[in-house]
Design a protein around this motif. Structure first.
Motif, PDB file in Angstrom:
ATOM      1  N   TRP A 232      -5.203  -6.755  15.041  1.00 52.38           N
ATOM      2  CA  TRP A 232      -5.682  -5.474  14.499  1.00 52.38           C
ATOM      3  C   TRP A 232      -7.190  -5.309  14.649  1.00 52.38           C
ATOM      4  CZ3 TRP A 232      -3.120  -1.276  13.831  1.00 52.38           C
ATOM      5  CH2 TRP A 232      -3.671  -0.210  13.109  1.00 52.38           C
TER       6      TRP A 232
ATOM      7  N   ASP B 205       0.781  10.884   4.466  1.00 52.79           N
ATOM      8  CA  ASP B 205      -0.250  10.185   3.684  1.00 52.79           C
ATOM      9  C   ASP B 205      -0.693   8.929   4.426  1.00 52.79           C
ATOM     10  OD1 ASP B 205       0.009  11.834   1.254  1.00 52.79           O
ATOM     11  OD2 ASP B 205       2.020  10.976   1.197  1.00 52.79           O
ATOM     12  N   MET B 206       0.255   8.302   5.074  1.00 52.71           N
ATOM     13  CA  MET B 206      -0.056   7.020   5.695  1.00 52.71           C
ATOM     14  C   MET B 206       0.836   6.780   6.915  1.00 52.71           C
ATOM     15  SD  MET B 206       0.102   3.293   3.846  1.00 52.71           S
ATOM     16  CE  MET B 206      -1.344   3.505   2.840  1.00 52.71           C
TER      17      MET B 206
ATOM     18  N   VAL C  15       0.118  12.708  13.424  1.00 53.49           N
ATOM     19  CA  VAL C  15      -0.856  13.047  12.379  1.00 53.49           C
ATOM     20  C   VAL C  15      -1.016  14.561  12.289  1.00 53.49           C
ATOM     21  CG1 VAL C  15      -3.293  12.878  11.723  1.00 53.49           C
ATOM     22  CG2 VAL C  15      -2.075  10.836  12.500  1.00 53.49           C
TER      23      VAL C  15
ATOM     24  N   LYS D  37      -7.473   4.098  15.973  1.00 54.98           N
ATOM     25  CA  LYS D  37      -8.012   5.108  15.051  1.00 54.98           C
ATOM     26  C   LYS D  37      -8.930   6.098  15.767  1.00 54.98           C
ATOM     27  CE  LYS D  37      -7.792   2.147  11.005  1.00 54.98           C
ATOM     28  NZ  LYS D  37      -8.550   1.437   9.990  1.00 54.98           N
TER      29      LYS D  37
ATOM     30  N   GLU E 266      -5.604  13.691   6.004  1.00 50.67           N
ATOM     31  CA  GLU E 266      -6.364  12.469   5.740  1.00 50.67           C
ATOM     32  C   GLU E 266      -5.428  11.283   5.801  1.00 50.67           C
ATOM     33  OE1 GLU E 266      -8.519  13.002   2.139  1.00 50.67           O
ATOM     34  OE2 GLU E 266      -9.695  14.656   2.955  1.00 50.67           O
ATOM     35  N   THR E 267      -4.820  11.133   6.955  1.00 49.65           N
ATOM     36  CA  THR E 267      -3.818  10.085   7.132  1.00 49.65           C
ATOM     37  C   THR E 267      -4.484   8.726   7.333  1.00 49.65           C
ATOM     38  OG1 THR E 267      -2.378  11.708   8.189  1.00 49.65           O
ATOM     39  CG2 THR E 267      -1.854   9.382   8.554  1.00 49.65           C
ATOM     40  N   GLN E 268      -4.083   7.770   6.506  1.00 48.65           N
ATOM     41  CA  GLN E 268      -4.573   6.399   6.729  1.00 48.65           C
ATOM     42  C   GLN E 268      -3.683   5.738   7.775  1.00 48.65           C
ATOM     43  OE1 GLN E 268      -5.359   3.814   3.275  1.00 48.65           O
ATOM     44  NE2 GLN E 268      -4.500   5.501   2.106  1.00 48.65           N
ATOM     45  N   ILE E 269      -4.284   4.964   8.656  1.00 49.88           N
ATOM     46  CA  ILE E 269      -3.493   4.211   9.635  1.00 49.88           C
ATOM     47  C   ILE E 269      -3.714   2.734   9.342  1.00 49.88           C
ATOM     48  CG2 ILE E 269      -3.125   3.738  12.091  1.00 49.88           C
ATOM     49  CD1 ILE E 269      -4.251   6.553  12.615  1.00 49.88           C
ATOM     50  N   VAL E 270      -2.643   2.062   8.947  1.00 49.42           N
ATOM     51  CA  VAL E 270      -2.793   0.667   8.512  1.00 49.42           C
ATOM     52  C   VAL E 270      -1.750  -0.222   9.194  1.00 49.42           C
ATOM     53  CG1 VAL E 270      -3.706   1.337   6.241  1.00 49.42           C
ATOM     54  CG2 VAL E 270      -1.272   0.942   6.515  1.00 49.42           C
TER      55      VAL E 270
ATOM     56  N   LYS F 172      -8.405  10.080  16.230  1.00 49.22           N
ATOM     57  CA  LYS F 172      -9.445  11.012  15.772  1.00 49.22           C
ATOM     58  C   LYS F 172      -9.803  12.020  16.873  1.00 49.22           C
ATOM     59  CE  LYS F 172     -13.892  10.479  13.727  1.00 49.22           C
ATOM     60  NZ  LYS F 172     -14.936   9.480  13.516  1.00 49.22           N
TER      61      LYS F 172
ATOM     62  N   ARG G   3       0.803  -1.224   0.000  1.00 49.07           N
ATOM     63  CA  ARG G   3       0.000   0.000   0.000  1.00 49.07           C
ATOM     64  C   ARG G   3       0.832   1.268   0.000  1.00 49.07           C
ATOM     65  NH1 ARG G   3      -4.202  -2.238   4.406  1.00 49.07           N
ATOM     66  NH2 ARG G   3      -2.247  -2.911   5.303  1.00 49.07           N
TER      67      ARG G   3
END
Ligand code: ZN
Length: 404
Positions: free
Chosen positions: A352, A340-341, A334, A360, A372-376, A364, A208
């Motif tokens: 997870w 980005d991620m 963040v 998350k 708009e950071t994705q957390i994966v 928030k 990703r």
């Protein structure tokens, strides 16, 4: 826009341009293989003749090979180029406080052979035990030429001296791992902090994160480390210790950390912290006459994950507490960096479904930003820390050359 550093620069010579074009072609072959010369020219914007010259050179050096003929509706059938996996081997060593794993990998970062050893508390003994294992791995596939050794460390590497500095969880004082390892194996050794090497690995091989411009990797293990890629560049700071958010104070006057400070993030959000939460919970709920056994107090993080998976409430609560603190530490990343991620690396990602939503939600609640950071989670099956060591050596050939 990136400014030119006028105090430290090299003018672009024709070799520089050739080197950049060669790396562009090599990278395109790596990411698009099998690929024809015509497609390489199309993707790179280079002249077809330039691509051919570079490809011939890379074939001569055995970095790439020509494979099967492709099919086109009419005209000459192109031959496809791909990396020569039969040529190059890379040794990767992932040092952790309890266990060190090592592997022989090919150019695509596939592991061909692996080994592990208990990490001794004395770094000199570590080198003595490590070298024969490295030699054995190198001999596992004698047809491969080993290009180098990549080592990821639970500490930071001083930019100038290349010595390991600041490794509180390992307990090693300032130590030169590079020189004795290079001397014994006759291979170049690249050392890097585990979080940094994971970040480089994510942008090289990650499903990703490949090619992302701004990325933060948070490695969660016995401690916490961060690897920062900003504007496609690894952030190292003035001495190589950038990214030590694990030792940023999160709780004023909190628990004493092995670094000497109090209230560090990793004291509340690492694997060790979750084990402590669990031990405290079972100690306080036992009948007063029955003491907790040593086994219960020294439960491994793997065991804790298994218990939580089986529905053990106290193990589940310990993970939730860890997840909450992970979120509290990630929120300023963040807000402050707007990456980005954010990729989380570590055994905790196996749970997870339990920890992800808490992380998350906490982020928030505590980051007031338009980011708009994705957390994966990273995929633990890919062994990201070990894979990161392979990226360290690969990037010497495939990464952008140092021109500033
Ligand atoms: Zn600390």
């Amino acid at each position: 826009m990136r400014r030119i550093d006028l105090s430290n620069f090299q003018v672009a010579r024709s070799e520089t341009a050739r080197d950049i074009n060669r790396r562009i072609v090599l990278n395109l072959i790596r990411t698009h293989q099998p690929i024809s010369r015509a497609d390489l020219a199309r993707h790179s914007g280079l002249q077809r003749s330039t691509v051919s010259v570079i490809a011939e050179q890379l074939i001569k050096e055995r970095w790439i090979t020509e494979g099967a003929n492709g099919h086109t509706p009419r005209g000459r059938r192109p031959t496809f180029l791909h990396l020569n996996k039969e040529r190059v081997g890379i040794i990767g060593i992932n040092v952790r406080p309890i266990t060190t794993t090592l592997a022989l990998a090919d150019l695509d970062a596939n592991f061909l052979a692996q080994d592990s050893l208990s990490t001794p508390s004395d770094p000199k003994q570590f080198v003595a035990e490590l070298v024969p294992r490295v030699r054995k791995l190198m001999g596992a596939r004698p047809e491969l030429t080993c290009e180098g050794i990549g080592v990821s460390l639970p500490g930071r590497v001083d930019l100038a001296s290349k010595r390991l500095v600041f490794a509180p969880n390992l307990g090693w004082r300032e130590f030169d791992l590079k020189t004795p390892l290079e001397k014994a194996t006759k291979l170049p050794v690249e050392l890097e902090n585990a979080a940094n090497s994971c970040a480089l690995s994510e942008i090289c091989f990650g499903r990703r994160a490949e090619g992302l411009r701004n990325l933060v990797v948070v490695t969660v293990s016995e401690g916490i480390g961060c690897g920062l890629i900003l504007n496609h560049q690894l952030v190292q700071g003035s001495t190589g210790t950038a990214g030590e958010f694990g030792h940023a104070a999160l709780v004023p006057d909190g628990l004493e950390c092995s670094c000497g400070n109090r209230g560090c993030w990793e004291m509340y959000a690492s694997n060790s912290a979750a084990i402590r939460y669990y031990s405290q919970a079972i100690s306080s709920t036992r009948a007063p006459r029955r003491r907790t056994t040593a086994d219960e107090r020294t439960i491994s993080f793997e065991h804790l994950l298994r218990l939580a998976d089986q529905g053990d409430n106290r193990a589940g609560d310990a993970l939730q507490q860890m997840a909450k603190y992970l979120g509290l530490g990630i929120a300023p990343l963040v807000s402050g960096l707007a990456p980005d991620m954010i990729v989380i690396v570590g055994e905790v990602t196996r749970a997870w479904h339990q920890v992800g939503p808490t992380i998350k939600e906490t982020v928030k609640q505590h980051s007031f930003t338009r980011a708009e950071t994705q957390i994966v989670p990273s995929d633990p099956i890919t062994q990201p820390r070990l894979r990161g060591t392979i990226a360290l050596v690969l990037l010497k050939h495939f990464g952008a050359p140092a021109i500033v």
